[in-house]
Scaffold this active site. Structure first.
Site, short mmCIF file in Angstrom:
data_model
loop_
_atom_site.label_atom_id
_atom_site.label_comp_id
_atom_site.label_asym_id
_atom_site.label_seq_id
_atom_site.Cartn_x
_atom_site.Cartn_y
_atom_site.Cartn_z
N ASP A 272 25.51 -4.62 2.12
CA ASP A 272 24.07 -4.40 2.22
C ASP A 272 23.56 -5.07 3.50
O ASP A 272 23.90 -6.22 3.79
CB ASP A 272 23.36 -4.98 1.00
CG ASP A 272 21.87 -4.68 1.02
OD1 ASP A 272 21.50 -3.55 0.66
OD2 ASP A 272 21.11 -5.59 1.40
N ASN A 280 13.05 -2.67 9.31
CA ASN A 280 12.46 -1.34 9.43
C ASN A 280 10.97 -1.42 9.72
O ASN A 280 10.44 -0.68 10.56
CB ASN A 280 12.70 -0.55 8.14
CG ASN A 280 13.56 0.68 8.37
OD1 ASN A 280 13.91 1.02 9.49
ND2 ASN A 280 13.92 1.36 7.29
N HIS A 285 11.42 3.12 11.91
CA HIS A 285 12.51 3.82 11.21
C HIS A 285 13.56 4.36 12.18
O HIS A 285 14.74 4.43 11.83
CB HIS A 285 11.94 4.96 10.37
CG HIS A 285 11.15 4.48 9.19
ND1 HIS A 285 11.75 3.96 8.06
CD2 HIS A 285 9.81 4.40 8.97
CE1 HIS A 285 10.81 3.59 7.19
NE2 HIS A 285 9.62 3.86 7.71
N ASP A 289 17.37 3.53 11.74
CA ASP A 289 18.45 4.53 11.62
C ASP A 289 19.59 4.23 12.58
O ASP A 289 20.78 4.37 12.23
CB ASP A 289 17.90 5.93 11.89
CG ASP A 289 16.99 6.42 10.77
OD1 ASP A 289 16.99 5.80 9.69
OD2 ASP A 289 16.27 7.43 10.99
N ARG A 304 40.69 2.79 8.25
CA ARG A 304 41.53 3.65 9.11
C ARG A 304 42.58 4.42 8.33
O ARG A 304 43.09 5.42 8.81
CB ARG A 304 42.21 2.80 10.18
CG ARG A 304 41.26 2.24 11.22
CD ARG A 304 42.04 1.56 12.35
NE ARG A 304 42.74 0.38 11.88
CZ ARG A 304 42.23 -0.85 11.93
NH1 ARG A 304 41.02 -1.04 12.42
NH2 ARG A 304 42.93 -1.87 11.49
N GLU A 316 20.23 1.23 2.49
CA GLU A 316 20.95 0.39 3.45
C GLU A 316 22.23 -0.18 2.85
O GLU A 316 22.85 -1.08 3.43
CB GLU A 316 20.06 -0.75 3.94
CG GLU A 316 19.68 -1.78 2.90
CD GLU A 316 18.41 -1.43 2.14
OE1 GLU A 316 17.79 -2.32 1.58
OE2 GLU A 316 18.04 -0.23 2.12
#
Length: 399
Positions: A272, A280, A285, A289, A304, A316
């Site tokens: 998180d 934000n 925003h 993003d 991987r 998030e």
């Protein structure tokens, strides 16, 4: 074989072949005009019409005899050019240097036929010229798709090539026999012509089926690709290009069952972004993003292995499924993610001692058993995440 062919009437066979060709030509024309097709299909349909009309003119001569014979021969040769052109376009091969060769051969054969028909009438020479031209066109159609690396072969290419190789060989034999013949029967109702008619009756429906089948095969391939793309879109988070929650849930269930069957460990990491709402609100925003996309890149770089799944879990929150990893191994990987993301140096003022955006992670791992609740592992990882937040954030906690 000679006695068998002798019992057939060439003109009756020609009529049957002409009717068959015209009927199948109508099917191809209808398909080209009223159904979805691809570049080259129209040329192949027109080729079929050209051959049908040419055959009719050659044997039933509605105009003056020599004119009907000559025009019929031209249209039948045009069949080879149009079909070759259609296959070139369908195979996505450049025609700039290939088609001119056919045009030159067509012009030479037409000129030779005109000479031996209107200037110095010689049926054998005319048959040699016509059959040699047809053998050239048909053998090109048969061989070149396999001799050219860039040629995209369709589903029925092998059938096409085999049939046209046989036809080309028969025309070559016909040209050779006419070259050494003392006298050739006008209009060609000889045994070789009858053999060609028999082959046409058998081969023509197969060729038409192949032309239509390759279109449907291509459509099915495109539909399959489109379905795969839709499936990928439905399981991909639009912002981060990671797996979305739907794909995460499916992968989690699948990997749980596999780990239970093999009795291998399975680890889950839930991450998180710390103080993301504040970030934000302060930066907007669009910047938020961009921050999430940066974290997604870090997760993608660390997940991987083929079986690893990196997903946007919600808002998030992000998650990793790490099959075969122990808790310690997964915690070490999560710590690498936390450190690399912190080093990205995304500015975040007013968050205490930290001046950059950070992430917290909860890690849990177990070897699934038959009686275990698969959601307990997620619950443990989630609880560990809350513990990491309680420790002041920017931390990794192993359940």
């Amino acid at each position: 074989m000679t006695e068998f062919l002798h019992g057939f009437d060439a003109f009756t066979m020609a009529f049957m072949v002409a009717v068959l060709y015209l009927s199948l030509s109508a099917v191809l024309v209808y398909t080209a005009l009223c159904r979805r097709t691809y570049p080259g299909f129209g040329s192949m349909a027109l080729a079929q019409v050209s051959w049908s009309v040419g055959l009719f003119l050659n044997y039933f001569r509605p105009f003056e005899t020599l004119f009907s014979l000559y025009l019929g021969a031209l249209l039948m040769q045009l069949y080879g050019i149009l079909l070759y052109r259609g296959l070139l376009r369908y195979g996505e091969v450049s025609s700039k240097t290939r088609l001119p060769v056919n045009y030159i051969v067509f012009a030479i054969v037409s000129a030779v036929q005109a000479y031996y028909m209107f200037v110095n009438f010689n049926t054998c020479a005319r048959v040699v010229a016509f059959s040699s031209g047809m053998a050239f066109f048909f053998l090109r159609i048969a061989i070149e798709p396999y001799a050219t690396r860039s040629w995209k072969r369709h589903a029925t290419q092998s059938v096409f090539s085999l049939l046209f190789f046989l036809l080309g060989s028969v025309f070559a034999v016909r040209a050779y026999k006419a070259l050494h013949a003392i006298n050739c029967v006008p209009s060609g109702p000889d045994n070789m012509a009858k053999l060609l008619f028999l082959m046409a009756i058998v081969i023509t429906p197969i060729l038409c089926f192949s032309i239509i089948a390759m279109t449907f095969a291509r459509m099915e391939a495109e539909l399959r690709c489109a379905n795969e793309e839709l499936q990928a879109i439905s399981e991909t988070d639009a912002l981060t290009n990671l797996a979305n929650r739907r794909k995460f849930d499916r992968a989690y269930e699948s990997e749980w069952e596999r780990a239970e069957r093999l009795q291998h460990p399975m680890a889950v990491v839930i991450l998180d972004v710390d103080d993301f709402k504040h970030y934000n609100d302060r930066y907007g925003h669009q910047v938020g993003d961009a921050c999430l996309r940066t974290l997604a890149q870090v997760l993608r770089a660390h997940a991987r292995r083929v079986m690893d799944v990196a997903a946007r879990y919600g808002g998030e929150e992000f998650a990793l499924i790490l099959p075969g990893m122990t808790g310690a191994e997964a915690a070490a990987l999560a710590e690498d993610v936390r450190r690399v993301f912190e080093q990205a140096g995304i500015e975040h003022a007013d968050v205490g001692q930290r001046s950059v955006v950070t992430v917290s992670a909860g890690v849990a791992a177990q070897v699934p058993t038959r009686n275990a609740n698969r959601f307990d592992l997620l619950g443990a990882a989630d609880a560990a995440l809350y513990a990491a937040k309680g420790r002041g954030k920017n931390a990794v906690v192993l359940a």
